[in-house]
Design an enzyme around this catalytic site. Structure first.
Site, PDB file in Angstrom:
ATOM      1  N   ARG A 124       0.964  -1.254   0.151  1.00 20.12           N
ATOM      2  CA  ARG A 124       0.002  -0.010  -0.068  1.00 20.12           C
ATOM      3  C   ARG A 124       0.756   1.379  -0.023  1.00 20.12           C
ATOM      4  NH1 ARG A 124      -2.392  -3.381   3.701  1.00 20.12           N
ATOM      5  NH2 ARG A 124      -4.418  -4.411   2.786  1.00 20.12           N
ATOM      6  N   LYS A 146       2.504  11.890 -10.260  1.00 17.71           N
ATOM      7  CA  LYS A 146       1.624  10.960 -11.268  1.00 17.71           C
ATOM      8  C   LYS A 146       2.509   9.680 -11.521  1.00 17.71           C
ATOM      9  CE  LYS A 146      -1.377  14.153 -13.505  1.00 17.71           C
ATOM     10  NZ  LYS A 146      -1.794  14.820 -14.982  1.00 17.71           N
ATOM     11  N   GLU A 188       9.087  20.371 -23.943  1.00 17.61           N
ATOM     12  CA  GLU A 188       8.615  20.714 -22.722  1.00 17.61           C
ATOM     13  C   GLU A 188       8.995  21.740 -21.946  1.00 17.61           C
ATOM     14  OE1 GLU A 188       5.687  18.870 -21.999  1.00 17.61           O
ATOM     15  OE2 GLU A 188       5.781  17.070 -23.055  1.00 17.61           O
ATOM     16  N   LYS A 230       6.864  23.488 -12.564  1.00 15.70           N
ATOM     17  CA  LYS A 230       6.116  22.521 -12.521  1.00 15.70           C
ATOM     18  C   LYS A 230       5.682  22.402 -10.921  1.00 15.70           C
ATOM     19  CE  LYS A 230       4.462  17.845 -13.709  1.00 15.70           C
ATOM     20  NZ  LYS A 230       4.620  16.457 -14.389  1.00 15.70           N
ATOM     21  N   GLU A 240      -5.229  18.269 -10.025  1.00 15.38           N
ATOM     22  CA  GLU A 240      -5.527  18.658 -11.458  1.00 15.38           C
ATOM     23  C   GLU A 240      -7.084  18.973 -11.454  1.00 15.38           C
ATOM     24  OE1 GLU A 240      -3.826  16.392 -14.480  1.00 15.38           O
ATOM     25  OE2 GLU A 240      -4.968  17.549 -16.038  1.00 15.38           O
ATOM     26  N   ARG A 244      -3.585  23.259 -12.994  1.00 18.79           N
ATOM     27  CA  ARG A 244      -2.686  22.424 -13.403  1.00 18.79           C
ATOM     28  C   ARG A 244      -2.972  21.899 -15.023  1.00 18.79           C
ATOM     29  NH1 ARG A 244      -0.318  16.866 -10.100  1.00 18.79           N
ATOM     30  NH2 ARG A 244       0.802  16.177 -11.741  1.00 18.79           N
ATOM     31  N   ASN A 248      -1.017  21.462 -19.840  1.00 21.73           N
ATOM     32  CA  ASN A 248      -1.191  20.513 -21.132  1.00 21.73           C
ATOM     33  C   ASN A 248      -1.474  21.787 -22.454  1.00 21.73           C
ATOM     34  OD1 ASN A 248      -1.851  18.284 -20.046  1.00 21.73           O
ATOM     35  ND2 ASN A 248      -3.815  18.688 -19.416  1.00 21.73           N
ATOM     36  N   HIS A 251      -0.987  20.035 -25.802  1.00 16.73           N
ATOM     37  CA  HIS A 251      -1.032  18.571 -25.601  1.00 16.73           C
ATOM     38  C   HIS A 251      -2.403  18.154 -26.468  1.00 16.73           C
ATOM     39  CE1 HIS A 251       2.423  18.912 -23.245  1.00 16.73           C
ATOM     40  NE2 HIS A 251       2.352  17.466 -22.878  1.00 16.73           N
ATOM     41  N   HIS A 255      -1.700  15.447 -28.713  1.00 13.21           N
ATOM     42  CA  HIS A 255      -2.251  14.001 -28.570  1.00 13.21           C
ATOM     43  C   HIS A 255      -2.868  13.371 -29.696  1.00 13.21           C
ATOM     44  CE1 HIS A 255      -2.030  14.348 -23.955  1.00 13.21           C
ATOM     45  NE2 HIS A 255      -0.775  13.741 -24.430  1.00 13.21           N
ATOM     46  N   HIS A 273       6.682  12.198 -28.865  1.00 12.12           N
ATOM     47  CA  HIS A 273       5.655  13.117 -28.017  1.00 12.12           C
ATOM     48  C   HIS A 273       6.092  14.717 -27.945  1.00 12.12           C
ATOM     49  CE1 HIS A 273       2.864  14.396 -24.814  1.00 12.12           C
ATOM     50  NE2 HIS A 273       3.888  14.764 -23.998  1.00 12.12           N
TER      51      HIS A 273
HETATM   52  P1  NAD Z   1      11.299   6.767 -22.282  1.00 17.32           P
HETATM   53  O1  NAD Z   1      11.374   6.545 -20.870  1.00 17.32           O
HETATM   54  O2  NAD Z   1      10.646   5.601 -23.143  1.00 17.32           O
HETATM   55  O3  NAD Z   1      12.711   7.054 -22.807  1.00 17.32           O
HETATM   56  C1  NAD Z   1      13.019   7.175 -24.026  1.00 17.32           C
HETATM   57  C2  NAD Z   1      14.043   6.315 -24.675  1.00 17.32           C
HETATM   58  O4  NAD Z   1      15.370   6.742 -24.099  1.00 17.32           O
HETATM   59  C3  NAD Z   1      14.237   4.783 -23.925  1.00 17.32           C
HETATM   60  O5  NAD Z   1      14.535   3.961 -25.044  1.00 17.32           O
HETATM   61  C4  NAD Z   1      15.071   4.961 -23.082  1.00 17.32           C
HETATM   62  O6  NAD Z   1      15.695   3.560 -22.902  1.00 17.32           O
HETATM   63  C5  NAD Z   1      16.261   5.698 -23.608  1.00 17.32           C
HETATM   64  N1  NAD Z   1      17.018   6.272 -22.465  1.00 17.32           N
HETATM   65  C6  NAD Z   1      16.640   6.931 -21.277  1.00 17.32           C
HETATM   66  N2  NAD Z   1      17.588   7.613 -20.723  1.00 17.32           N
HETATM   67  C7  NAD Z   1      18.703   7.409 -21.569  1.00 17.32           C
HETATM   68  C8  NAD Z   1      20.110   8.034 -21.454  1.00 17.32           C
HETATM   69  N3  NAD Z   1      20.458   8.722 -20.510  1.00 17.32           N
HETATM   70  N4  NAD Z   1      20.887   7.679 -22.313  1.00 17.32           N
HETATM   71  C9  NAD Z   1      20.307   6.761 -23.202  1.00 17.32           C
HETATM   72  N5  NAD Z   1      19.226   6.242 -23.685  1.00 17.32           N
HETATM   73  C10 NAD Z   1      18.389   6.836 -22.565  1.00 17.32           C
HETATM   74  O7  NAD Z   1      10.643   8.129 -22.526  1.00 17.32           O
HETATM   75  P2  NAD Z   1      10.453   9.546 -21.704  1.00 17.32           P
HETATM   76  O8  NAD Z   1      10.243  10.438 -23.072  1.00 17.32           O
HETATM   77  O9  NAD Z   1      11.257   9.846 -20.950  1.00 17.32           O
HETATM   78  O10 NAD Z   1       8.990   9.449 -21.214  1.00 17.32           O
HETATM   79  C11 NAD Z   1       7.978   9.031 -21.786  1.00 17.32           C
HETATM   80  C12 NAD Z   1       6.820   8.409 -20.585  1.00 17.32           C
HETATM   81  O11 NAD Z   1       6.668   9.529 -19.751  1.00 17.32           O
HETATM   82  C13 NAD Z   1       5.531   8.193 -21.141  1.00 17.32           C
HETATM   83  O12 NAD Z   1       5.246   7.021 -20.745  1.00 17.32           O
HETATM   84  C14 NAD Z   1       4.509   9.354 -20.596  1.00 17.32           C
HETATM   85  O13 NAD Z   1       3.371   8.678 -20.467  1.00 17.32           O
HETATM   86  C15 NAD Z   1       5.281   9.526 -19.368  1.00 17.32           C
HETATM   87  N6  NAD Z   1       5.056  10.659 -18.598  1.00 17.32           N
HETATM   88  C16 NAD Z   1       4.579  10.906 -17.463  1.00 17.32           C
HETATM   89  C17 NAD Z   1       4.240  12.177 -16.751  1.00 17.32           C
HETATM   90  C18 NAD Z   1       3.996  11.927 -15.331  1.00 17.32           C
HETATM   91  O14 NAD Z   1       3.653  13.346 -14.715  1.00 17.32           O
HETATM   92  N7  NAD Z   1       3.917  11.318 -14.685  1.00 17.32           N
HETATM   93  C19 NAD Z   1       4.577  13.451 -17.569  1.00 17.32           C
HETATM   94  C20 NAD Z   1       5.079  13.277 -18.763  1.00 17.32           C
HETATM   95  C21 NAD Z   1       5.211  12.192 -19.359  1.00 17.32           C
HETATM   96 MG    MG Z   2       4.036  16.153 -22.246  1.00 16.53          MG
END
Ligand code: NAD
Ligand code: MG
Length: 368
Positions: A124, A146, A188, A230, A240, A244, A248, A251, A255, A273
Site C-alpha cells: 500500500r 503521477k 516541454e 511544474k 488537477e 494544472r 497541457n 497537448h 495528442h 511526444h
Molecule cells: P522513455 O522512458 O521511453 O525514454 C526514451 C528512450 O530513451 C528509451 O528508449 C530509454 O531507454 C532511452 N534512455 C533513457 N535515458 C537514456 C540515457 N540517459 N541515455 C540513453 N538512452 C536513454 O521516454 P520518456 O520520454 O523519458 O518518457 C515518456 C513517458 O513519460 C511516457 O510513458 C509518458 O506517459 C510519461 N510521462 C509521465 C508524466 C507524469 O507526470 N507522470 C509526464 C509526462 C510524461
Molecule cells: Mg508532455
C-alpha cells in the site's frame, strides 16, 4: 562533488529535486533516501547497461548493509504494462522488501511511471526515489507524483498519485541520450516559458545553442527552472482541478497528432511526444491569434525558437484534419460543437478557454 542545484517541492508530501552533473555517483547522497534495508533499483534495457551498475556500486559503498537488487524491464512505451508491473512485484517479493523499502527508478518516464506505480502499490505504498535520465523525465514526469501504466484501452489508464521521496537528476546522463530525445525534452522546457514565464522564454531564446549542444550549465538551469514551474503549479493544484490544466498547453493538438499516427506504429517519420507538443503549441498560438486573443508576432517567436531547437512546427503531411478534430473531441470535458483548449494571450500567458468553436479549429487544422 558537483555544484548541484536544488528545487524544493512543497505540499503535503514535500521533497527535493537535486540537479547537476555526476549525482548518480554520489552514493552517500543517494543512500540518504533509503530509509530501510531494502532497495529495488528498476531500470530499462537501454539505461541499465549504462548506469545501473554504477548506481548499485555507489549505494553499496555508502551503505554496505543495504539489500539491493536491480530489476531490468524492456525499454519502450509498449512495455509500460500490467505484465511488466507484475515483474516488479515479483522482484520486490524476491528481495523480501518490507514497508520501509525504497524503489529507485533509473530511466526515462516509462521507468519512472511504472516503478513509481509499483512503489505506490507495494504494501500500500513504499518510498520511490526518481533518478530520471531523459530530459523529459527530468523536467516533467519525475515531478508531480503521477504514476501509471498503460492498458490496451488507453495510455496511463491505471495509476496513482504517489509523490516521490526525492528526485535526483544527473545532467551527465543526458550525454548518452539520443539527440532527438533531447530536442523532444526541450519542447516541454519551452512549454513552461510559453505558458507562464516570458523572461524564461527570453532566456531560452538566448541559450538555445548551448542547450542544443548539451551544455551542462545551461541544461541544469533549464531543468531547475522547469521543475520550479511544474512544482509551483502542482503544489497549488495537486489533483488537477484547475491550474494544472495549463501544463497541457499544446497537448490536445499534440495528442491528436500522436493518436492519428498510431502511438507506436507510425514508423520513424512519426513525431515523438515532444515533437507533437511543439506542433501543438504552435497550433494553440495560431488558434489564439485567429480568435483575437494574442498577437501574431508571439506565434512567430514561438515557432522561431522551436525551429531553432530542431523541432517541427507544422502538422505532418498525410493527417486528415477531420480525423484530428475527431481525436480532439474525445476529451470528456468538451461540450457539443465546442472544444475546451489551453490557449494563450501571448508568450507567458496561457489560459483555459472552455468553449472554442469546432469550425474555427477545423479551419486551422486544414491550414496545416
Ligand atoms: P522513455 O522512458 O521511453 O525514454 C526514451 C528512450 O530513451 C528509451 O528508449 C530509454 O531507454 C532511452 N534512455 C533513457 N535515458 C537514456 C540515457 N540517459 N541515455 C540513453 N538512452 C536513454 O521516454 P520518456 O520520454 O523519458 O518518457 C515518456 C513517458 O513519460 C511516457 O510513458 C509518458 O506517459 C510519461 N510521462 C509521465 C508524466 C507524469 O507526470 N507522470 C509526464 C509526462 C510524461
Ligand atoms: Mg508532455
Amino acid at each position: 562533488m558537483s555544484a548541484a542545484r536544488t528545487v524544493q517541492v512543497g505540499g503535503s508530501h514535500p521533497y527535493a529535486i537535486s540537479i547537476g552533473p555526476g549525482l548518480l555517483q554520489d552514493g552517500t547522497a543517494l543512500a540518504t533516501h533509503a530509509r530501510g534495508r531494502h532497495v529495488l533499483l528498476v531500470s530499462d534495457s537501454q539505461v541499465a547497461p549504462l548506469y545501473a551498475a554504477g548506481v548499485e556500486a555507489a549505494l553499496r559503498a555508502a551503505r554496505p548493509e543495504l539489500a539491493i537488487a536491480t530489476h531490468v524491464i524492456p525499454a519502450g512505451e509498449s512495455h509500460k504494462t500490467l505484465a511488466t508491473l507484475a515483474g516488479v512485484f515479483d522482484a520486490l517479493a524476491a528481495l523480501g522488501a518490507t514497508r520501509d523499502a525504497a524503489v529507485f527508478a533509473l530511466g526515462g518516464g516509462v521507468v519512472g511511471d511504472l516503478a513509481g506505480f509499483a512503489a505506490a502499490c507495494w504494501m500500500r505504498g513504499v518510498d520511490c526515489v526518481q533518478l530520471p535520465t531523459t530530459l523529459l523525465s527530468m523536467v516533467d514526469s519525475s515531478v508531480g507524483g503521477k504514476t501509471a501504466v498503460d492498458i490496451p484501452q488507453g495510455k496511463n489508464l491505471v495509476g496513482a498519485f504517489h509523490p516521490p521521496r526525492a528526485v535526483v537528476a544527473d545532467t551527465a546522463a543526458l550525454r548518452t541520450l539520443p539527440p532527438r530525445e533531447l530536442r523532444a525534452g526541450l519542447a516541454e522546457v519551452v512549454k513552461y516559458g510559453a505558458l507562464g514565464d516570458p523572461l524564461f522564454f527570453q532566456w531560452l531564446e538566448a541559450q538555445r545553442d548551448a542547450l542544443l549542444a548539451g551544455d551542462d550549465h545551461a541544461l541544469a538551469e533549464a531543468i531547475a527552472r522547469s521543475c520550479e514551474h511544474k512544482a509551483a503549479i502542482v503544489e497549488r493544484d495537486p489533483l488537477e482541478k484547475g491550474e494544472r490544466a495549463l501544463l497541457n498547453l499544446g497537448h490536445t493538438f499534440g495528442h491528436a497528432i500522436e493518436a492519428e499516427q498510431g502511438y507506436s506504429g507510425g514508423g520513424s517519420a512519426a513525431l515523438v511526444h515532444g515533437e507533437a507538443v511543439a506542433v501543438g503549441m504552435v497550433l494553440a498560438a495560431r488558434m489564439s491569434a485567429a480568435l483575437g486573443l494574442a498577437p501574431d508576432e508571439d506565434t512567430a517567436r514561438l515557432a522561431r525558437l522551436l525551429e531553432a531547437l530542431g523541432l517541427p512546427t507544422r502538422i505532418p503531411a498525410g493527417l486528415e484534419p477531420e480525423a484530428l478534430l475527431a481525436r480532439m473531441r474525445l476529451d470528456k470535458k468538451n461540450v457539443a460543437g465546442r472544444l475546451r483548449l489551453v490557449l494563450w494571450r501571448g508568450i507567458g500567458r496561457a489560459e483555459v478557454v472552455p468553449e472554442v468553436d469546432e469550425a474555427a479549429v477545423l479551419a486551422l487544422l486544414r491550414d496545416g
